[in-house]
Design a protein around this motif. Structure first.
Motif, PDB file in Angstrom:
ATOM      1  N   HIS A 109       5.571 -32.055  -5.256  1.00  0.00           N
ATOM      2  CA  HIS A 109       4.258 -32.487  -5.717  1.00  0.00           C
ATOM      3  C   HIS A 109       3.377 -32.742  -4.484  1.00  0.00           C
ATOM      4  CE1 HIS A 109       6.593 -33.416  -9.388  1.00  0.00           C
ATOM      5  NE2 HIS A 109       5.456 -33.163 -10.009  1.00  0.00           N
ATOM      6  N   ARG A 110       2.266 -32.044  -4.418  1.00  0.00           N
ATOM      7  CA  ARG A 110       1.416 -32.135  -3.239  1.00  0.00           C
ATOM      8  C   ARG A 110       0.741 -33.494  -3.109  1.00  0.00           C
ATOM      9  NH1 ARG A 110      -3.438 -28.054  -5.217  1.00  0.00           N
ATOM     10  NH2 ARG A 110      -4.338 -29.415  -6.805  1.00  0.00           N
ATOM     11  N   GLU A 111       0.695 -34.278  -4.204  1.00  0.00           N
ATOM     12  CA  GLU A 111       0.023 -35.575  -4.165  1.00  0.00           C
ATOM     13  C   GLU A 111       0.888 -36.679  -3.560  1.00  0.00           C
ATOM     14  OE1 GLU A 111      -1.547 -32.960  -7.296  1.00  0.00           O
ATOM     15  OE2 GLU A 111       0.447 -33.783  -6.911  1.00  0.00           O
ATOM     16  N   LEU A 112       2.153 -36.379  -3.271  1.00  0.00           N
ATOM     17  CA  LEU A 112       3.061 -37.375  -2.697  1.00  0.00           C
ATOM     18  C   LEU A 112       3.168 -37.203  -1.191  1.00  0.00           C
ATOM     19  CD1 LEU A 112       5.979 -37.134  -5.301  1.00  0.00           C
ATOM     20  CD2 LEU A 112       4.072 -38.746  -5.315  1.00  0.00           C
ATOM     21  N   THR A 113       3.566 -38.268  -0.521  1.00  0.00           N
ATOM     22  CA  THR A 113       3.888 -38.140   0.899  1.00  0.00           C
ATOM     23  C   THR A 113       5.265 -37.506   1.028  1.00  0.00           C
ATOM     24  OG1 THR A 113       4.965 -40.296   1.091  1.00  0.00           O
ATOM     25  CG2 THR A 113       2.570 -40.232   1.387  1.00  0.00           C
ATOM     26  N   VAL A 114       5.592 -37.066   2.212  1.00  0.00           N
ATOM     27  CA  VAL A 114       6.889 -36.421   2.452  1.00  0.00           C
ATOM     28  C   VAL A 114       8.031 -37.359   2.069  1.00  0.00           C
ATOM     29  CG1 VAL A 114       8.418 -35.490   4.226  1.00  0.00           C
ATOM     30  CG2 VAL A 114       5.973 -34.924   4.257  1.00  0.00           C
ATOM     31  N   GLU A 115       7.970 -38.593   2.505  1.00  0.00           N
ATOM     32  CA  GLU A 115       9.042 -39.545   2.222  1.00  0.00           C
ATOM     33  C   GLU A 115       9.100 -39.893   0.739  1.00  0.00           C
ATOM     34  OE1 GLU A 115      10.903 -43.379   4.503  1.00  0.00           O
ATOM     35  OE2 GLU A 115       8.743 -43.422   4.132  1.00  0.00           O
ATOM     36  N   GLU A 116       7.931 -40.051   0.094  1.00  0.00           N
ATOM     37  CA  GLU A 116       7.910 -40.353  -1.341  1.00  0.00           C
ATOM     38  C   GLU A 116       8.548 -39.227  -2.144  1.00  0.00           C
ATOM     39  OE1 GLU A 116       3.847 -43.103  -1.672  1.00  0.00           O
ATOM     40  OE2 GLU A 116       3.762 -40.935  -1.939  1.00  0.00           O
ATOM     41  N   SER A 117       8.267 -37.993  -1.753  1.00  0.00           N
ATOM     42  CA  SER A 117       8.829 -36.848  -2.458  1.00  0.00           C
ATOM     43  C   SER A 117      10.356 -36.876  -2.425  1.00  0.00           C
ATOM     44  CB  SER A 117       8.318 -35.554  -1.832  1.00  0.00           C
ATOM     45  OG  SER A 117       8.797 -34.429  -2.532  1.00  0.00           O
ATOM     46  N   LEU A 118      10.917 -37.150  -1.259  1.00  0.00           N
ATOM     47  CA  LEU A 118      12.380 -37.229  -1.132  1.00  0.00           C
ATOM     48  C   LEU A 118      12.929 -38.438  -1.884  1.00  0.00           C
ATOM     49  CD1 LEU A 118      13.009 -36.281   2.609  1.00  0.00           C
ATOM     50  CD2 LEU A 118      13.142 -34.840   0.589  1.00  0.00           C
ATOM     51  N   LEU A 119      12.190 -39.526  -1.867  1.00  0.00           N
ATOM     52  CA  LEU A 119      12.639 -40.746  -2.545  1.00  0.00           C
ATOM     53  C   LEU A 119      12.766 -40.519  -4.047  1.00  0.00           C
ATOM     54  CD1 LEU A 119      13.326 -43.766  -2.349  1.00  0.00           C
ATOM     55  CD2 LEU A 119      10.889 -44.248  -2.636  1.00  0.00           C
ATOM     56  N   TYR A 120      11.756 -39.911  -4.654  1.00  0.00           N
ATOM     57  CA  TYR A 120      11.812 -39.654  -6.092  1.00  0.00           C
ATOM     58  C   TYR A 120      12.888 -38.635  -6.433  1.00  0.00           C
ATOM     59  CZ  TYR A 120       7.644 -42.415  -7.088  1.00  0.00           C
ATOM     60  OH  TYR A 120       6.763 -43.455  -7.247  1.00  0.00           O
ATOM     61  N   THR A 121      13.066 -37.629  -5.596  1.00  0.00           N
ATOM     62  CA  THR A 121      14.133 -36.649  -5.819  1.00  0.00           C
ATOM     63  C   THR A 121      15.495 -37.319  -5.774  1.00  0.00           C
ATOM     64  OG1 THR A 121      12.816 -34.850  -4.875  1.00  0.00           O
ATOM     65  CG2 THR A 121      15.193 -34.533  -4.953  1.00  0.00           C
ATOM     66  N   SER A 122      15.685 -38.214  -4.812  1.00  0.00           N
ATOM     67  CA  SER A 122      16.945 -38.939  -4.693  1.00  0.00           C
ATOM     68  C   SER A 122      17.199 -39.810  -5.921  1.00  0.00           C
ATOM     69  CB  SER A 122      16.942 -39.792  -3.420  1.00  0.00           C
ATOM     70  OG  SER A 122      18.112 -40.560  -3.322  1.00  0.00           O
ATOM     71  N   LYS A 123      16.171 -40.506  -6.387  1.00  0.00           N
ATOM     72  CA  LYS A 123      16.336 -41.383  -7.548  1.00  0.00           C
ATOM     73  C   LYS A 123      16.663 -40.583  -8.805  1.00  0.00           C
ATOM     74  CE  LYS A 123      13.423 -45.254  -6.031  1.00  0.00           C
ATOM     75  NZ  LYS A 123      12.189 -46.030  -6.307  1.00  0.00           N
ATOM     76  N   LEU A 124      16.051 -39.403  -8.943  1.00  0.00           N
ATOM     77  CA  LEU A 124      16.295 -38.581 -10.124  1.00  0.00           C
ATOM     78  C   LEU A 124      17.686 -37.965 -10.109  1.00  0.00           C
ATOM     79  CD1 LEU A 124      12.913 -36.674 -10.640  1.00  0.00           C
ATOM     80  CD2 LEU A 124      13.921 -38.389 -12.145  1.00  0.00           C
ATOM     81  N   ARG A 125      18.111 -37.460  -8.963  1.00  0.00           N
ATOM     82  CA  ARG A 125      19.365 -36.707  -8.911  1.00  0.00           C
ATOM     83  C   ARG A 125      20.588 -37.580  -8.659  1.00  0.00           C
ATOM     84  NH1 ARG A 125      17.730 -31.091  -5.690  1.00  0.00           N
ATOM     85  NH2 ARG A 125      15.746 -30.764  -6.783  1.00  0.00           N
TER      86      ARG A 125
END
Length: 760
Positions: free
Chosen positions: A307-323
């Motif tokens: 998602h382009r609206e997230l920061t790099v770290e936020e993107s990884l954080l949400y991916t980690s929480k989901l998976r």
């Protein structure tokens, strides 16, 4: 000169026969040179019975002048010289040479006494008596387990082996990602040496379980495709072929445009079901048991999965929480993300919005790395990438290729498609998989041998051979070559011998999804944040209701045409709900497909969209209700008007989600919204009063949301004059509410069916 095997004429300076792949014997070579073959098979000159050593791992060559060279013979874990993985290299006696990264070869002793056994790689492992004498063996990620598996998808205390007489039983300890026996998730199961056991996607081999001396168990996965082919109608995209991939390989998948490269990759990673054949991971079908190895397959498509609206770290954080869910602590999650950012050179931009090529954020090369980083969260052993360096400048291209090469040194298998074929890429790849036109296998073997195999001088000239030679001829030549026997055929035989599985006697657990409620909460947070960060779109959505409300005020402030006012409110509510959601799913379909393959719950995804968008619809309906009360005096209370409009708008947003799930582009979705709205306007009951609509057409009107929502407002107005004039029934209040809810549920149900079909 003629090839000694196929007897075909070849150039005098050829190192390999371009027809059959046989290595050309140099007749002038000195007879006093020596080649020492090293591996696990008994026919080697030096035998190392270690599971990390391949059957035929490498060859140590001593020429007539006493100079040394070592060659990797297509091993799984590679040959390293002074810490660098090599294909073939001249060496000195004092160089540090290792098979994999842990088995050190004493070159001096090996030359002087080939029968010597080395302490770092014993011929026979001593039994692990600590485990043999136990009746219960704990398995997990924590250090206090008897068998420690450091993979992030393994729970701290994941499973337990218990002795039952002479047999063993495996018990899942309520792990997050499951324990699988022969591809089936189980709560407990009696197991044997022939069973395929995976713990959080990491396989356990009972045969070698009690001979391992290292406390940390490492995954040893093999992926094989047997007789894979793909057809669309009568057109064959990929001809039947066999292929074997192992950790430590960096494979370039190349071939002319349209030869089936992406199709083959999609079959190997489980995205696309082959027309014939199957893909196996350690003998278990990937297509029939996709959940068994979730997290061990990483896939980066050409399109962004971020998602382009997230920061790099936020993107990884949400991916980690989901998976990974709550399988790891916040500290472990932060530590892992920091390691990934550091490994991919993204630490300096971790707080930068990702953006897009149109909306500047991180650079193009950094965007590619962020996409790669998403997949590293689950620490997959098999990593597939589709054109990962397309559109990058030469420097970024080189950086990405080096990063991928480093992954293979840590035990990953990386396969990528690319059109960029040059000497640099050939020097980085360990293997090449080459398809000729028509999806026929033309070559799979060491990258360093591809140029001499095809009889060309430069890597890019291989394409001239592919396009200038009949595909069937190239395929037959390869099937008769040494490379096919060494890289595919011999491995297929080994896999088939070692992967004869029996039916598990188990208490089967059918649910394999991660915590759906946890995913729902994470998805709601991410969707809300993405909406808020997209300032322009958010402003457009929020301004629609005030603009419509302003026109209502200007037009109806001196009018007593309540039926027209209510109809405008109904149409506005339907428009707002439908337009809010029409692009929601289609705009992130690539992200959805990838996350679904990595254990995303479909229900969590769908209801998170409904929940967040419903809040937006309710805010818009609140604004409409306020403008209405400021405009005219009506009999409907503010609360009832707000609830009625909100129910209508939420029902419309579910209709918009269905449209978004069906179409293929966001532009198509927004083009369909007005078309879907026209029947709502015509058959809603105002332009032609419902009582005057012709027989048969009024039945069609019954499928319109506007018809029931309009009647609901007219009934709430409690004016018999209006209901009689339009042709509505003043006693239909419960029916109106029930039918609006039924429509909402129906749209949700149909959306789920469409998305579920896309997931297959």
């Amino acid at each position: 000169m003629r090839c000694f095997r196929c007897n075909k004429s070849i150039d005098n300076d050829s190192q390999f026969c371009v027809f059959c792949g046989a290595k050309v014997v140099n007749q002038s070579a000195k007879t006093d040179s020596e080649t020492i073959r090293i591996g696990r098979a008994l026919d080697n000159d030096h035998v190392l019975n270690n599971p990390r050593v391949s059957l035929h791992h490498c060859e140590l060559h001593v020429d007539s002048m006493g100079k040394l060279s070592i060659k990797d013979v297509d091993s799984s874990n590679g040959v390293f010289v002074n810490g660098e993985r090599i294909a073939e290299r001249k060496i000195k006696v004092d160089d540090i040479v290792s098979l994999g990264k842990s088995i050190i070869l004493d070159i001096g002793s090996l030359i002087s006494d080939r029968s010597q056994t080395y302490s770092d790689s014993e011929v026979v492992h001593k039994p692990n008596t600590g485990l043999i004498n136990k009746d219960k063996i704990n398995i997990g990620r924590d250090h206090d387990n008897d068998i420690r598996i450091s993979n992030i998808r393994v729970s701290r205390h994941h499973a337990r082996l218990e002795r039952i007489g002479v047999a063993w039983q495996i018990i899942d300890l309520d792990s997050a990602n499951g324990t699988f026996v022969n591809g089936i998730r189980v709560k407990n199961s009696i197991i044997s040496e022939q069973d395929s056991i995976t713990v959080g996607g990491v396989p356990l081999d009972l045969i070698s379980l009690f001979s391992r001396e290292l406390p940390d168990w490492s995954a040893d996965l093999n992926l094989s495709g047997e007789n894979l082919s793909f057809k669309v109608g009568n057109k064959t995209i990929v001809e039947p072929l066999n292929i074997c991939l192992q950790p430590g390989q960096f494979i370039g998948l190349i071939g002319p445009s349209g030869c089936g490269k992406t199709t083959l990759m999609m079959m190997l990673n489980g995205y696309l079901k082959p027309s014939s054949g199957n893909v196996y991971i350690n003998g278990v079908s990937l297509h029939h048991n996709p959940q068994a190895f979730q997290g061990q397959i990483g896939y980066v498509p050409q399109d962004d999965i971020i998602h382009r609206e997230l920061t790099v770290e936020e993107s990884l954080l949400y991916t980690s929480k989901l998976r990974l869910g709550d399988n790891i602590t916040d500290h472990e999650r932060s530590h892992q993300i920091a390691q990934i950012l550091d490994a991919l050179g993204l630490t300096m931009v971790k707080d930068t919005l990702i953006g897009s090529p149109e909306k500047k954020g991180v650079s193009g090369g950094q965007r590619k790395r962020v996409n790669m980083a998403q997949e590293l969260v689950t620490e997959p052993l098999f990593y597939f990438l589709d054109e990962p360096t397309s559109g990058l400048d030469p420097r970024s291209d080189k950086e990405v290729m080096k990063l991928l090469s480093d992954l293979t040194r840590r035990g990953h298998a990386v396969l990528l498609t690319t059109h960029k074929i040059d000497a640099l890429n050939f020097s980085i790849f360990t293997h090449l998989l080459i398809l000729s036109p028509g999806g026929k296998l033309a070559y799979f073997g060491p990258a360093c041998d591809a140029v001499p195999y095809f009889g060309v001088s430069r890597p890019e000239d291989i394409f001239d051979v592919l396009e200038g030679t009949e595909s069937g001829h190239l395929q037959q030549n390869y099937l008769q070559s040494n490379y096919y026997q060494a890289c595919i055929q011999s491995r297929m035989i080994k896999f088939n011998e070692s992967n004869t599985k029996t039916d598990s006697r188990a208490d089967v657990v059918h649910s394999v999804q991660a915590d759906a409620f946890h995913q729902f909460l994470v998805l709601c947070q991410r969707t809300f944040l993405v909406k808020c960060r997209d300032h322009f779109s958010a402003a457009v959505l929020l301004l629609q209701a005030p603009i419509i409300g302003l026109f209502i005020y200007l037009v109806f402030k001196s009018s007593e045409s309540f039926q027209a006012l209510y109809f405008v409110l109904v149409v506005a509510a339907i428009w707002l709900g439908c337009s809010n959601s029409a692009r929601e799913i289609v705009s992130e379909q690539t992200i959805f497909k990838r996350e679904q393959k990595a254990s995303l719950s479909l229900d969590a995804y769908l209801w998170s969209k409904i929940c967040v968008l419903s809040m937006l619809c309710m805010l818009q309906c609140l604004i409409l209700s306020l403008f209405t009360l400021l405009t005219v005096s009506i009999n409907i209370s503010f609360g009832l008007l707000f609830i009625a409009l909100s129910l209508t708008s939420i029902a419309a947003l579910t209709m918009g989600l269905l449209l978004s799930a069906v179409v293929k582009t966001g532009e198509t979705a927004m083009a369909i919204v007005p078309v879907a709205l026209i029947p709502q306007v015509i058959l809603g009951g105002l332009i032609v009063p419902f009582g005057s609509i012709p027989e048969g057409v009024n039945i069609l009107a019954g499928f319109m949301l506007s018809r029931w929502a309009f009647e609901l407002l007219i009934v709430l107005e409690n004016s018999s004059f209006l209901t009689d004039r339009i042709g509505f029934n003043s006693n239909n209040l419960p029916i109106d509410l029930v039918l609006i809810l039924i429509m909402s549920v129906s749209f949700i149900f149909l959306t789920r069916i469409v998305l579920n079909k896309k997931m297959r």
